[in-house]
Design a protein around this motif. Structure first.
Motif, short mmCIF file in Angstrom:
data_model
loop_
_atom_site.label_atom_id
_atom_site.label_comp_id
_atom_site.label_asym_id
_atom_site.label_seq_id
_atom_site.Cartn_x
_atom_site.Cartn_y
_atom_site.Cartn_z
N VAL A 10 35.94 43.33 4.77
CA VAL A 10 34.58 43.85 4.71
C VAL A 10 34.52 45.22 5.36
O VAL A 10 35.07 45.43 6.44
CB VAL A 10 33.59 42.89 5.41
N VAL A 11 33.85 46.15 4.67
CA VAL A 11 33.64 47.49 5.20
C VAL A 11 32.15 47.70 5.42
O VAL A 11 31.34 47.41 4.54
CB VAL A 11 34.19 48.56 4.24
N GLY A 12 31.78 48.20 6.58
CA GLY A 12 30.37 48.44 6.87
C GLY A 12 30.14 48.61 8.35
O GLY A 12 31.09 48.80 9.13
N THR A 40 26.58 54.96 2.43
CA THR A 40 27.33 56.07 1.85
C THR A 40 28.65 56.22 2.58
O THR A 40 28.69 56.28 3.81
CB THR A 40 26.53 57.38 1.96
N TYR A 41 29.73 56.26 1.80
CA TYR A 41 31.08 56.41 2.36
C TYR A 41 31.63 57.75 1.88
O TYR A 41 31.92 57.92 0.70
CB TYR A 41 31.97 55.26 1.92
N ARG A 42 31.76 58.69 2.80
CA ARG A 42 32.23 60.04 2.45
C ARG A 42 33.75 60.07 2.56
O ARG A 42 34.31 60.48 3.58
CB ARG A 42 31.55 61.08 3.33
N VAL A 62 25.85 51.03 -2.91
CA VAL A 62 27.02 51.65 -2.30
C VAL A 62 27.33 52.97 -3.00
O VAL A 62 27.43 53.01 -4.23
CB VAL A 62 28.24 50.71 -2.38
N LEU A 63 27.48 54.03 -2.22
CA LEU A 63 27.88 55.33 -2.75
C LEU A 63 29.17 55.76 -2.06
O LEU A 63 29.23 55.82 -0.83
CB LEU A 63 26.78 56.37 -2.50
N ILE A 86 29.65 49.99 -7.89
CA ILE A 86 29.70 51.10 -6.94
C ILE A 86 29.26 52.39 -7.63
O ILE A 86 29.51 52.57 -8.82
CB ILE A 86 31.13 51.27 -6.39
N GLU A 87 28.63 53.29 -6.88
CA GLU A 87 28.36 54.64 -7.38
C GLU A 87 29.39 55.58 -6.78
O GLU A 87 29.67 55.52 -5.58
CB GLU A 87 26.96 55.10 -7.01
#
Length: 548
Positions: A10-12, A40-42, A62-63, A86-87
């Protein structure tokens, strides 16, 4: 391409979660599923010979944002990569660039940058379904690969919408390609795609252009509003054009250069899709397991629309026919699948120009402040013009659904007006549990009158669910021991009386559990399994899946 079940990471921002996708990938074993919490994950990510699935958590937005970078958001070579819900936003590169990767992209929004938004090379195979691809210099480029591109919209790119080359032979089905600065579809260098029931519109040059020994098969497509010819084949090209509608394009609508061996069926220009496509779609409906009452209702609607069209051609008056429907029933009873077929039937009948399918839920329609909801709902409705707008769990929009009900009511009130003002432009299908849909219809005095019919979807019988499992087994190239049938039917008999019975969804979960049990069993063999062992699902696998 489905992926072998494995560890889930899990990511967050929750305690214990990985802070970035990159951190999770570092620890992820082959076959892992990485679940992304909303946010948002850059990041830009590179994978080599990895097998991994990245999926948005249930209901999460999710972006993965690669803007500002000069590398693809996801670059992969070898292995397999699956992206679900996902976007992705690219910077000065592609959003997805893969080579020799078994790629699966489902339900994603992909915003391109430089080059193709999605670039696929190699022979590993791919599946892109239910996506929106926008921006970039090209939408999707496929070289040397086989695979499926279905129910996807490619829009607003500066160059070509879809490029197929280097002997690639994908199936492109039920897609919309629109707003391309150059060509909608460009086939070259022995590309051999099958392009079925697609709509190609608003292109700066040809709708479909074929060059350098391209050999596409175009079947029952619509090409309109192009600045160049609708469909153009250069010398040395082949393939065929069957039952396509070409209108409002530069002349000639279909251009076949001297030296091309392309065949064009009668009725392609100008023309329609005729009875053949209609029969194919009705056969697809009939092939679904169960649902006899639903099939009869849809056939009755098709008969009425067909006769209306014949009367119109004969100069006789035609009564109004509402295309908006209520699909009532429990989850997993085929409502979404039938809605997709219904949209394509309306297109084949000439009732709707596109027949594309757009599925939304409350969060896609309801905003956060007064006035925002009407704007969101209107945008969704506009994007669905020419096809089917499918509102899942529509009853959650009514005031009785709980918090934020007033904004939901604003969405209903906006829908009522749009369904009347544009009743010939969009077919709205509202779906949900039978009792709750009755509450939904009472939420606005004019709502019930906008829907022409309510179609009830009954729960599947245990024997029908067994048939659904059998189809999943066959599609996955497995073989099921028939001695397991009593275990499966017994499971479905018990599940059917539970409050949250999921019908075909429960069948899907059970099948995935069988595959997981088989994987665990085969890993314990201490050797590489034979092909027969890899295909076999035995009674113990089913018992283990039922026990979970």
């Amino acid at each position: 391409m489905d992926h072998v079940s494995g560890r889930t990471l899990v990511v967050g921002e929750r305690p214990g979660a990985y802070p970035t996708i990159g951190d999770a990938l570092t620890d992820a074993p082959d076959g892992a599923v990485i679940t992304l919490d909303g946010g948002t994950y850059r990041e830009v990510l590179e994978l080599s010979a990895r097998r991994v699935t990245l999926a948005a958590a249930d209901g999460a937005k999710v972006l993965v944002d690669g803007r500002g970078a000069d590398r693809p958001v996801f670059a992969a070579r070898g292995g397999s990569l699956a992206l679900h819900g996902i976007e992705l936003r690219a910077g000065d590169a592609a959003a997805i660039a893969v080579e020799d990767v078994a790629l699966t992209v489902r339900g994603c929004v992909v915003v391109g940058g430089r080059g193709p938004a999605i670039g696929i090379r190699g022979a590993a195979g791919f599946e892109v379904t239910g996506c929106v691809v926008t921006g970039g210099e090209q939408g999707i480029a496929v070289e040397g690969a086989s695979g499926r591109l279905e129910d996807t919209t490619v829009e607003d790119v500066t160059g070509d919408g879809i490029v197929v080359g280097m002997a690639a032979d994908p199936v492109i089905r039920n897609c919309v390609i629109t707003g391309c600065g150059l060509r909608g579809v460009y086939v070259y260098q022995y590309g051999r795609p099958v392009i079925e029931r697609c709509e190609i519109t608003r292109t700066g040059h040809e709708g479909v252009a074929v060059a350098h020994h391209g050999l596409p098969e175009l079947r029952h497509c619509t090409v309109r509003d192009t600045r160049g010819p609708g469909i153009a084949f250069a010398a040395g090209c082949g393939g065929g054009v069957v039952g396509c509608l070409v209108e409002n394009t530069a002349e000639p609508g279909v251009a076949i250069a001297e030296g091309a061996t392309t065949t064009v069926s009668e009725g392609t220009e100008p023309g329609g899709h005729g009875d053949q496509e209609l029969d194919e779609l009705l056969a697809e409906l009939d092939a679904m397991i169960g649902l006899p009452e639903v099939k009869a209702e849809v056939r009755a609607l098709v008969d009425e629309l067909q006769v209306n069209e014949w009367r119109r051609r004969a100069g006789l008056p035609v009564g109004g026919a509402a295309h908006h429907l209520i699909f009532a029933g429990a989850p997993g009873t085929g409502k979404t699948t039938v809605a997709r077929i219904y949209g394509r039937l309306l297109k084949a009948l000439g009732v709707l120009p596109r027949g594309q399918f757009r599925e939304v839920s409350r969060r896609d329609l309801v905003g956060q402040y007064i006035g925002h909801t009407a704007e969101k709902t209107s945008v969704v409705f506009e994007e669905s013009r020419g096809g089917v707008l499918f509102i899942d769990e529509a009853y959650t929009l009514s005031r009785s659904a709980g918090s934020g009900g007033d904004f939901g009511q604003e969405a209903i009130d906006t829908l009522v007006k749009l369904m009347e003002d544009q009743r010939d432009e969009v077919a709205v299908i509202a779906a949900g549990y039978t009792a709750e849909m009755a509450d939904f219809l009472s939420a606005n005095p004019g709502l019930a009158s906008r829907f022409g019919k309510t179609i009830e979807f009954a729960n599947y019988r245990p024997d029908e669910l067994l048939g659904i499992v059998d189809r999943m087994v066959a599609a996955g190239d497995y073989e099921l021991d028939r001695a397991a049938d009593p275990v499966l039917t017994g499971f479905f008999e018990r599940a059917a009386v539970e409050e949250n019975f999921g019908n075909a969804r429960d069948a899907r979960r059970l099948f995935e559990g069988m595959r997981k049990a088989q994987s665990q069993r085969l890993r314990l063999l201490g050797r590489v399994p034979t092909v027969a062992e890899l295909r076999a699902l035995v009674v113990d696998d089913v018992v283990a899946a039922v026990a979970r």
